[in-house]
Design a protein around this motif. Structure first.
Motif, short mmCIF file in Angstrom:
data_model
loop_
_atom_site.label_atom_id
_atom_site.label_comp_id
_atom_site.label_asym_id
_atom_site.label_seq_id
_atom_site.Cartn_x
_atom_site.Cartn_y
_atom_site.Cartn_z
N ALA A 1 3.92 -1.55 10.70
CA ALA A 1 4.76 -1.37 9.52
C ALA A 1 4.48 -0.04 8.81
O ALA A 1 4.97 0.20 7.71
CB ALA A 1 4.54 -2.53 8.55
N GLY A 2 3.68 0.82 9.45
CA GLY A 2 3.44 2.15 8.91
C GLY A 2 2.15 2.32 8.15
O GLY A 2 1.87 3.41 7.64
N HIS B 1 0.81 -1.21 0.00
CA HIS B 1 0.00 0.00 0.00
C HIS B 1 0.85 1.28 0.00
O HIS B 1 0.33 2.35 -0.30
CB HIS B 1 -0.96 0.00 1.18
N LYS B 2 2.14 1.15 0.32
CA LYS B 2 3.03 2.31 0.30
C LYS B 2 3.66 2.55 -1.08
O LYS B 2 4.30 3.57 -1.29
CB LYS B 2 4.16 2.13 1.32
N LEU B 3 3.48 1.61 -2.02
CA LEU B 3 4.04 1.81 -3.35
C LEU B 3 3.44 3.07 -3.96
O LEU B 3 2.30 3.45 -3.68
CB LEU B 3 3.75 0.61 -4.25
N SER B 4 4.18 3.70 -4.84
CA SER B 4 3.73 4.93 -5.46
C SER B 4 2.54 4.67 -6.39
O SER B 4 2.65 3.90 -7.35
CB SER B 4 4.87 5.55 -6.27
N GLU C 1 -4.32 -9.44 14.59
CA GLU C 1 -2.86 -9.50 14.40
C GLU C 1 -2.46 -8.82 13.10
O GLU C 1 -1.46 -8.10 13.05
CB GLU C 1 -2.38 -10.96 14.39
N LEU C 2 -3.20 -9.08 12.04
CA LEU C 2 -2.89 -8.50 10.74
C LEU C 2 -2.93 -6.98 10.80
O LEU C 2 -2.00 -6.30 10.35
CB LEU C 2 -3.87 -9.03 9.69
N VAL C 3 -3.98 -6.42 11.37
CA VAL C 3 -4.12 -4.96 11.46
C VAL C 3 -3.03 -4.37 12.35
O VAL C 3 -2.44 -3.34 12.02
CB VAL C 3 -5.54 -4.57 11.94
N ALA C 4 -2.73 -5.03 13.46
CA ALA C 4 -1.66 -4.52 14.34
C ALA C 4 -0.33 -4.50 13.59
O ALA C 4 0.43 -3.53 13.69
CB ALA C 4 -1.57 -5.38 15.60
#
Length: 187
Positions: free
Chosen positions: A135-136, A14-17, A127-130
């Motif tokens: 991870a930002g 999701h952080k990819l440009s 766990e996934l959401v945490a």
């Protein structure tokens, strides 16, 4: 470990440009409008396969979903679109070892990527959401709401695909998933 690995993977994805993804041909898709677009295709099949009570519940859900102003995405991200059992690989030690089916990567509402992993259960999602947040990744109450609504709608997409591909066994499977899903069960 698997939930944490998947959450971290999703945060990186999701952080990819978005601009770079669009420039190389990753399609931009409005996930909400795509779900709404499936309605006309799936409704006749549902009308022939569900009892009157179930069909009324589904129709009421569609009306509420179509009028839901909270479904408008606040941002866009590069998303996998289908992070569930068939597309994630787990090692013998329980770690994420691969992600398959990247053919449908798209720029869309990142909350959509949180709909399929819900099949793994509530503790997994916690766990996934945490891990995603650690991870930002940003995942607030609005994202949680849209992810849940996308989860409710998920099998309509599967049914639409099966109808479009004239795949009778997949139509049957999608109908069963809708019958057992969150719209028609009292969970």
């Amino acid at each position: 470990p698997f939930a944490r690995d998947l959450g971290a993977f999703m945060a990186r994805l999701h952080k990819l440009s978005v601009d770079e993804a669009l420039a190389v041909g990753v399609p931009a898709v409005d996930s909400y409008q795509r779900v709404l677009g499936a309605r006309d295709l799936v409704t006749p099949v549902l009308a022939s396969r569900l009892d009157a009570r179930a069909l009324a519940r589904v129709e009421a859900w569609w009306v509420a979903f179509a009028a839901d102003h909270r479904m408008q995405a606040c941002g866009l991200a590069v998303c996998h679109h289908d992070l569930w059992h068939d597309n994630v690989l787990r090692s013998e030690s329980g770690r994420l070892s691969g992600v398959l089916d990247l053919a449908h990567v798209e720029v869309t509402d990142p909350a959509h990527d949180f709909s399929a992993p819900r099949y793994f259960g509530g503790l997994f999602m916690d766990e996934l959401v945490a891990s995603y947040r650690s991870a930002g990744g940003q995942f607030g109450a609005g994202d949680e709401y849209r992810a849940e609504r996308f989860h409710e709608a998920r099998e309509f997409g599967g049914l639409a695909w099966a109808i479009e591909h004239d795949d009778a066994p997949e139509v049957d499977d999608a109908i069963e998933k809708i019958r057992r899903g969150p719209i028609l069960t009292d969970r």
